[in-house]
Design a protein around this motif. Structure first.
Motif, mmCIF file in Angstrom:
data_model
loop_
_atom_site.group_PDB
_atom_site.id
_atom_site.type_symbol
_atom_site.label_atom_id
_atom_site.label_comp_id
_atom_site.label_asym_id
_atom_site.label_seq_id
_atom_site.Cartn_x
_atom_site.Cartn_y
_atom_site.Cartn_z
ATOM 1 N N ARG A 78 0.833 -1.204 0.000
ATOM 2 C CA ARG A 78 0.000 0.000 0.000
ATOM 3 C C ARG A 78 0.871 1.259 0.000
ATOM 4 O O ARG A 78 0.592 2.216 -0.725
ATOM 5 C CB ARG A 78 -0.919 -0.007 1.214
ATOM 6 N N GLN A 79 1.936 1.244 0.796
ATOM 7 C CA GLN A 79 2.847 2.377 0.849
ATOM 8 C C GLN A 79 3.485 2.603 -0.527
ATOM 9 O O GLN A 79 3.610 3.741 -0.980
ATOM 10 C CB GLN A 79 3.931 2.144 1.902
ATOM 11 N N LEU A 80 3.860 1.518 -1.194
ATOM 12 C CA LEU A 80 4.463 1.620 -2.513
ATOM 13 C C LEU A 80 3.494 2.251 -3.515
ATOM 14 O O LEU A 80 3.872 3.134 -4.288
ATOM 15 C CB LEU A 80 4.893 0.229 -2.991
ATOM 16 N N ILE A 81 2.248 1.838 -3.470
ATOM 17 C CA ILE A 81 1.234 2.411 -4.359
ATOM 18 C C ILE A 81 1.071 3.907 -4.098
ATOM 19 O O ILE A 81 1.036 4.713 -5.031
ATOM 20 C CB ILE A 81 -0.114 1.673 -4.188
ATOM 21 N N GLU A 82 0.995 4.277 -2.822
ATOM 22 C CA GLU A 82 0.829 5.694 -2.475
ATOM 23 C C GLU A 82 2.030 6.521 -2.922
ATOM 24 O O GLU A 82 1.865 7.640 -3.426
ATOM 25 C CB GLU A 82 0.601 5.833 -0.976
ATOM 26 N N LEU A 83 3.241 5.981 -2.760
ATOM 27 C CA LEU A 83 4.442 6.693 -3.192
ATOM 28 C C LEU A 83 4.458 6.867 -4.709
ATOM 29 O O LEU A 83 4.817 7.935 -5.216
ATOM 30 C CB LEU A 83 5.700 5.951 -2.735
ATOM 31 N N ARG A 84 4.060 5.835 -5.429
ATOM 32 C CA ARG A 84 4.032 5.924 -6.897
ATOM 33 C C ARG A 84 3.003 6.944 -7.368
ATOM 34 O O ARG A 84 3.245 7.679 -8.334
ATOM 35 C CB ARG A 84 3.739 4.555 -7.500
ATOM 36 N N ILE A 85 1.866 7.011 -6.700
ATOM 37 C CA ILE A 85 0.845 7.999 -7.049
ATOM 38 C C ILE A 85 1.371 9.411 -6.801
ATOM 39 O O ILE A 85 1.216 10.298 -7.643
ATOM 40 C CB ILE A 85 -0.460 7.737 -6.267
ATOM 41 N N GLU A 86 1.981 9.610 -5.646
ATOM 42 C CA GLU A 86 2.537 10.940 -5.335
ATOM 43 C C GLU A 86 3.621 11.316 -6.343
ATOM 44 O O GLU A 86 3.703 12.467 -6.785
ATOM 45 C CB GLU A 86 3.088 10.958 -3.910
ATOM 46 N N HIS A 87 4.459 10.352 -6.728
ATOM 47 C CA HIS A 87 5.519 10.601 -7.699
ATOM 48 C C HIS A 87 4.917 11.005 -9.045
ATOM 49 O O HIS A 87 5.380 11.961 -9.687
ATOM 50 C CB HIS A 87 6.394 9.346 -7.843
ATOM 51 N N ALA A 88 3.873 10.301 -9.476
ATOM 52 C CA ALA A 88 3.214 10.629 -10.746
ATOM 53 C C ALA A 88 2.571 12.020 -10.686
ATOM 54 O O ALA A 88 2.636 12.783 -11.663
ATOM 55 C CB ALA A 88 2.167 9.574 -11.075
ATOM 56 N N ASP A 89 1.959 12.349 -9.555
ATOM 57 C CA ASP A 89 1.366 13.675 -9.385
ATOM 58 C C ASP A 89 2.430 14.763 -9.481
ATOM 59 O O ASP A 89 2.217 15.807 -10.107
ATOM 60 C CB ASP A 89 0.641 13.788 -8.048
ATOM 61 N N LEU A 90 3.577 14.521 -8.863
ATOM 62 C CA LEU A 90 4.672 15.491 -8.931
ATOM 63 C C LEU A 90 5.178 15.636 -10.363
ATOM 64 O O LEU A 90 5.490 16.742 -10.800
ATOM 65 C CB LEU A 90 5.824 15.062 -8.015
ATOM 66 N N ASP A 91 5.286 14.524 -11.076
ATOM 67 C CA ASP A 91 5.700 14.580 -12.485
ATOM 68 C C ASP A 91 4.785 15.505 -13.275
ATOM 69 O O ASP A 91 5.256 16.368 -14.028
ATOM 70 C CB ASP A 91 5.652 13.186 -13.117
#
Length: 67
Positions: free
Chosen positions: A10-23
């Motif tokens: 779950r943490q990995l999914i949340e980090l990937r979402i935040e990373h995509a949002d920042l992109d």
């Protein structure tokens, strides 16, 4: 152990979402006619930190070396 893996997944999914949002945010700011260079640098630094966190969590989920 299963709850720990679920939590890490779950943490990995949340980090990937935040990373995509920042992109997406960085791309929009870079295309803007009036760029805020300081903000862009801060966002890029945060994006790199997120990438490092993602790598750490991925390694915890799937270690390359036997424990």
């Amino acid at each position: 152990m299963d709850s720990n893996l679920h939590s890490l997944s779950r943490q990995l999914i949340e980090l990937r979402i935040e990373h995509a949002d920042l992109d997406a945010t960085i791309d929009r700011l870079a295309e803007a006619s009036t760029q805020d260079e300081l903000l862009l640098r801060r966002l890029k630094k945060r994006r790199l930190a997120l990438r490092d966190q993602i790598t750490r969590v991925e390694n915890m989920l799937d270690p390359r070396e036997p424990a």
